[in-house]
Design an enzyme around this catalytic site. Structure first.
Site, PDB file in Angstrom:
ATOM      1  N   ASP A 189      41.791 -21.302-128.245  1.00  0.00           N
ATOM      2  CA  ASP A 189      42.838 -20.376-128.650  1.00  0.00           C
ATOM      3  C   ASP A 189      43.234 -20.698-130.085  1.00  0.00           C
ATOM      4  O   ASP A 189      42.585 -21.497-130.766  1.00  0.00           O
ATOM      5  CB  ASP A 189      44.029 -20.442-127.698  1.00  0.00           C
ATOM      6  CG  ASP A 189      44.827 -21.734-127.845  1.00  0.00           C
ATOM      7  OD1 ASP A 189      44.374 -22.661-128.552  1.00  0.00           O
ATOM      8  OD2 ASP A 189      45.910 -21.817-127.231  1.00  0.00           O
ATOM      9  N   LYS A 243      37.737 -16.896-123.532  1.00  0.00           N
ATOM     10  CA  LYS A 243      38.801 -17.905-123.541  1.00  0.00           C
ATOM     11  C   LYS A 243      39.503 -17.969-122.192  1.00  0.00           C
ATOM     12  O   LYS A 243      39.691 -19.051-121.625  1.00  0.00           O
ATOM     13  CB  LYS A 243      39.817 -17.593-124.634  1.00  0.00           C
ATOM     14  CG  LYS A 243      40.910 -18.645-124.783  1.00  0.00           C
ATOM     15  CD  LYS A 243      42.104 -18.138-125.553  1.00  0.00           C
ATOM     16  CE  LYS A 243      42.950 -17.217-124.698  1.00  0.00           C
ATOM     17  NZ  LYS A 243      44.213 -16.804-125.365  1.00  0.00           N
TER      18      LYS A 243
END
Length: 225
Positions: free
Chosen positions: A139, A121
């Site tokens: 996220d 991420k």
């Protein structure tokens, strides 16, 4: 509603009403963004922006951070979530950055993930924001909102699965923007515990709204940043 139609409406709305979304993290260069994103894991951008000015003033570059002790870094970030681990990650990241990459933030996901505290991420945030690459950082907001809108199947139960479900339907030039669209919509409208469906502009194609049936603004509403 077919998935392609949901994506068409999603892109049409945000490209019209919110064409240039920006991260809410404050930074002045790629190194500062990398630090801020590592700190932002499971913490609010508002909190990170309160911490980073003093941190950046004390450690303005990878070399100074690499030479720091974990204890000193901790003293600057004690108010964020998991400060002990993040202090270790920041020092370790800076050392790898200086030793393996001459202090320059690398432009590819594989190299970024060689650094402590940098997962998929975080690497995708850096490559999309700094290098404008079509990488989708998933996220908690992206995960939640993409499911609620019906952009991804219910069987997409991991961040990687959500990423793979989103990417085929979003043109490459919009992928970095779509990341922010989903985050900001989740942060201010499609809130986890109490989504503001009555204020949402996306109810005409939202799978979650189809289930609960509250009156909304439909396509007339505009998201506020």
């Amino acid at each position: 509603m077919l998935k392609k139609e949901r994506f068409r409406k999603f892109l049409a709305y945000f490209t019209t009403h919110f064409p240039e979304p920006k991260t809410e993290l404050h930074y002045g260069n790629p190194f500062e963004l990398l630090v801020a994103v590592i700190l932002s894991a499971q913490c609010t951008d508002k909190r990170i922006n309160q911490v980073t000015p003093a941190l950046f003033a004390r450690f303005p570059d990878p070399e100074s951070l690499a030479a720091a002790s974990v204890e000193e870094v901790f003293s600057y970030i004690r108010s964020v979530s998991y400060p002990n681990n993040k202090a270790k990650h920041l020092v370790g990241m800076a050392r790898v950055l200086t030793e393996q990459f001459a202090g320059e933030v690398p432009a590819n996901v594989e190299d970024l993930q060689k650094m402590p505290g940098v997962g998929r991420k975080t690497a995708h945030v850096i490559t999309s924001l700094i290098f404008n690459q079509p990488t989708m950082a998933v996220d908690t907001h992206v995960f939640r909102v993409s499911h609620r809108l019906g952009l991804v199947p219910r069987t997409a139960t991991t961040p990687l699965a959500v990423e793979k479900a989103l990417m085929p339907y979003i043109p490459a030039e919009y992928v970095p923007k779509a990341h922010h669209w989903l985050i900001l919509h989740g942060r201010y409208v499609c809130i986890a515990r109490a989504p503001k469906c009555s204020e949402c502009a996306l109810t005409d194609f939202c799978r979650y709204y189809e289930k609960i049936g509250l009156p909304g603004l439909g396509s007339a509403g505009v998201i506020e940043n």
